[in-house]
Design a protein around this motif. Structure first.
Motif: not given
Lengths: 251, 463, 188
Positions: C145-156
């Motif tokens: 799950a987190y490798s899928r998210l990577g550092n692609r982050t938005n505010g929340f």
């Protein structure tokens, strides 16, 4: 390995020496029946754990030294107490690590692990037609890793069970909490008497509820505590050290 | 008798209730076991978590700086507090700047540690704890007895009585669903009115500046997203390096804590909401000093899951309040003496050293070994009672040679055997409080051995 | 300054260098197994799962089963509840429908972030939360799950696993503490 040539030192912990000589005798007899050359150094006293567990490790150093002096010359030191053996192995680290100290720390074994790991046997030809509850003493179980504690997610095994399972007629009773502490904890039993007794009572009730007639353990200290409560509560439950069961054999 | 032992004795006076407390927490421990066993790689996961924390503690300054930089880049205002006083000032300063009066707070052991609530209340700020358990104990004006289940010491009838008084629920209705619904309504109003929301932090990610908060109730999110100003309070040890490390910790946390595969909400706060303010307060309060104590450093790995409490038979049978420290149980007993070794001197002794705590710890803190070490340190620093120390000195002398030992043993056995019962079972004999002494044999093993093995044994084992 | 004082003490006291361990990963299972596990765990955490088997069946199903729900996959709903909208208004939301980005088999969680709702309060303040999830978007565990998210982050962003719950009264599980009382995942 030629067992006959092994020089075995017998360590009988202080409270067994004073209060439960029959456990010492059973241990000695069992080791002799297994064909070993067993010696009991008369100058031995105690492993020092009661002092160290109370925070007085420094005062225990002469006691540790006495132990090393008495036992460093043996190939193996065997003792009917997981707790004392754990203390020697784990907590003699504060001594200067001379050859003697290292030898003692490496070669001191609890009886069951000595039989299973060093003598490499588990069938002692015992007949023991009783309903037995095994109290897994914490220092043996979690300290010496005599078995897999219930908290860990690893392959399950138990040296104590292995030895007892071979006994003819034995019924090993399952418990609701397979390896909860009995609350003895050395000086904990007197510093925290209320919690200690409550823990012991609850352990006993688990055994009684499940139909145990004889409760056994690798440590007489736990059994002394449990038996003391059982007698006060007038429960009909016998505490027998595992050495006594293992020595009831026909070897 | 020491503090913990005394308070535990009080707790145990109601045996039935103590058994209920014990059983309730044991069920949580069993749920934890079931969840852990469903993850075949559980033990290597613990090892991984432990190593990540080990690494982080060795680079903590750099990660804190990286975290700050990222957070600032995200539009967050970052504050640093060296101690509890400074922390309280910073939070109250933010509240004042925003002319706020109403604050909601989700669970944070850090704010408990720093005494934030009483500080703010003194300044006329209304602080509402929004976790149900926390709200219950806030109404009762008492500290949490567990770090994950703060009101675990209370029976539903007591909560019913409390809610009847405070929230005007039906008298005598102690149905948990009914009481929870009443709290939901009451707290919903608080969420909608709040001008500032405060949360604790489970993990702070250096790589992205994210703070991660895990709840089951959703109270952190209700507070944070409803209030214009959000404040996250984070201890310096909560930093982890990378987003991917969250994979490790989120797998361990809820399974260890409550036996759930994950909390209902795992929220990642990175930037303020449009038009809102986001503050992060980084708090030290003794942690950087603790970091310098090599033997005890590992305790800073703690992720506050509470598994050591649930597994600890002493905790279960003595209740969280018997510890008298902000964090109770095994982990509390090794943390508290760092803040005040005199006040908490009895806590390292409030353990049978069974070692179960170290085995359940998801970050592999050597809890029972640290308890043992604390005993040595407290004794060395002469913080334990002089009576105890004197006894140990004598015992050391007796046990270091066989002559004294044999003699004392003989005397003790003679005494127990021959003295009248009232001499043995009196208030000085703590052993005899609930236990009989062993039946005394006619001779010791050594006496038997000498008798039967004439001339054998001895110092050199000559036969 | 507290900042420098803290950092200096840390520098003095920190442990000797220990390496950051390599990324932890586990072999990924086949999709069918992951889907089954996701459904199973979702039920265990108090959620309810529907599988409409195909995107073409989704809208009809949702309309039939959740009539009156505010559907945030639609532009007009999105625009009605902008970031600054009143809390009172949001608290009247009732049932809401959101789309999640992916699911996690081991814990029944779904990932959503600010691209899935116009106001951060929406997923929490709704009484009933309906999440639509592409059944092909299910990964095994939190590592993937987190490798899928990577550092692609938005505010929340948030992982949601089941309805809001509490067990703070005598460890009795009660659904609907503060957030959604009911929680559904509609797989398509």
């Amino acid at each position: 390995m030629n067992l006959k040539n092994l020089h075995i030192g017998l360590f009988i912990p202080c409270y067994i020496d004073q209060f439960y000589p029959q456990v010492g005798i059973a241990t000695l007899e069992l080791l002799q029946k297994l064909g070993l050359d067993v010696h009991y150094p008369l100058e031995q006293t105690c492993c020092g754990q009661p002092l160290a567990n109370s925070g007085s490790e420094k005062e225990a150093i002469p006691v540790y030294k006495n132990f090393v002096e008495n036992f460093s010359r043996f190939d193996y030191v065997v003792s009917p107490s997981g707790s004392c053996v754990y203390h020697v192995r784990e907590h003699y680290n504060i001594l200067e690590q001379t050859d003697e100290v290292e030898r003692v720390r490496k070669n001191t074994f609890e009886l069951c692990e000595f039989i299973v790991d060093i003598l490499k046997t588990d069938d002692l030809k015992i007949e023991y037609p009783h309903k037995v509850g095994i109290h897994q003493s914490c220092h043996g179980l979690r300290g010496l890793k005599l078995g897999t504690p219930s908290e860990l997610v690893t392959e399950r095994s138990s040296k104590v069970h292995r030895l007892l399972k071979k006994a003819k007629g034995i019924e090993i009773i399952g418990l609701d909490r397979e390896d909860e502490c009995c609350g003895f904890g050395g000086t904990f039993s007197v510093f925290e008497p209320d919690v200690s007794v409550k823990m012991g009572k609850d352990r006993l009730e688990d055994h009684l509820r499940n139909g145990v007639e004889i409760i056994t353990a690798t440590d007489m200290s736990c059994l002394m505590h449990l038996e003391g409560i059982a007698r006060r509560q007038k429960h009909n439950l016998k505490a027998v050290h595992i050495a006594e069961i293992l020595n009831s054999n026909r070897l | 008798m020491t503090g913990h032992a005394h308070k535990a004795g009080q707790f145990l006076k109601n045996g039935e209730r103590a058994s209920w407390h014990d059983e309730t927490l044991w069920i949580v421990r069993q749920k934890r076991d079931k969840m852990a066993r469903a993850v075949p790689e559980w033990e290597s996961l613990r090892e991984q978590a432990s190593q990540i924390k080990q690494h982080t503690l060795s680079e903590l300054d750099n990660y804190l700086i990286q975290f700050e930089q990222q957070a600032v880049k995200n539009g967050v205002q970052v504050h640093w507090a060296a101690n509890a006083g400074g922390f309280n000032e910073i939070v109250s300063g933010i509240i004042k700047e925003n002319n706020a009066r109403k604050v909601v707070k989700s669970k944070s052991m850090l704010t408990e540690e720093c005494g934030l609530n009483p500080f703010l209340e003194k300044q006329g700020v209304e602080v509402t704890d929004t976790d149900l358990g926390e709200r219950i104990i806030q109404f009762r004006d008492e500290p949490p007895s567990h770090i994950v289940m703060p009101a675990i010491h209370l029976k539903k009838e007591e909560i019913s009585e409390l809610f009847h008084e405070k929230l005007h629920t039906e008298k005598g209705n102690s149905d948990p669903a009914y009481l929870t619904a009443a709290a939901r309504l009451h707290l919903r109003q608080k969420f909608l009115e709040a001008e500032v929301a405060i949360t604790g932090v489970n993990f702070a990610v250096a790589e992205t500046g994210a703070v991660v908060v895990c709840t089951n109730e959703g109270n952190a999110d209700m507070g944070v997203h409803a209030a214009p100003v959000q404040i996250h309070c984070v201890g310096i040890e909560k930093i982890i390096p990378r987003m991917e490390d969250l994979g490790v910790f989120t797998r361990l946390l809820a399974r260890s804590a409550t036996g759930q595969p994950v909390t209902a909400y795992t929220s990642h706060y990175l930037a303020p909401k449009p038009g809102g303010q986001m503050h992060i307060v980084i708090v030290d309060n003794g942690r950087s000093q603790h970091l310098g104590k090599e033997d005890y450093r590992n305790a800073l790995k703690c992720i506050r899951c509470g598994a050591c409490m649930n597994t600890c038979p002493v905790y279960r049978k003595s209740g969280g309040h018997s510890y008298g420290s902000v964090i109770p149980g095994p982990i509390g007993s090794i943390l508290a003496p760092h803040t005040n070794s005199k006040k908490y001197k009895d806590l390292p002794f409030a353990s049978s050293l069974c070692g179960s705590c170290s085995n359940v710890c998801p970050v592999k803190i050597d809890i029972h070994d640290q308890l043992y070490r604390w005993r040595q340190d407290l004794s060395e620093k002469k913080i334990v009672s002089p009576g105890k120390r004197a006894t140990m000195k004598v015992a050391g002398k007796v046990l270091s040679g066989s002559r004294m030992y044999d003699l004392s043993g003989k005397m003790a056995r003679w005494g127990i055997k021959n003295l009248p019962r009232m001499f043995i079972y009196n208030r000085l004999n703590v052993w005899g409080k609930g236990r009989e002494l062993p039946e005394i044999p006619k001779e010791s093993f050594k006496q038997w051995y000498k008798k039967t093995h004439q001339g054998k044994g001895g110092k050199n084992g000559q036969e | 300054m507290d900042r420098n004082k803290i950092l200096q003490t840390i520098r003095k006291n920190k442990a000797q260098a220990a390496p950051l361990p390599k990324t932890f990963s586990t072999p990924e299972e086949e999709p069918k197994k992951l889907l089954d596990r996701f459904k199973e765990i979702l039920q265990q955490v108090g959620g309810e799962c529907f599988d409409v088997k195909g995107a073409e069946n989704l809208n009809l199903f949702v309309e039939e089963h959740f009539p009156g729900a505010k559907d945030f996959r639609k532009k007009e709903t999105w625009e009605k509840y902008p970031p600054g909208c009143g809390k009172e208004e949001l608290s009247q939301l009732g049932a809401v429908i959101l789309e999640a980005q992916f699911g996690v088999a081991e814990n029944g969680a779904v990932w959503m972030d600010e691209s899935n709702f116009p106001n951060r309060l929406v997923p929490f303040i709704a009484e009933k939360l309906v999440v639509c999830l592409d059944s092909e978007q299910i990964c095994g565990n939190m590592h993937t799950a987190y490798s899928r998210l990577g550092n692609r982050t938005n505010g929340f962003g948030v992982f949601v696993s089941g309805p809001s719950k509490t067990a703070d009264i005598e460890q009795n599980l009660v659904l609907g503490a503060h957030g959604a009382k009911e929680y559904f995942v509609v797989l398509f």
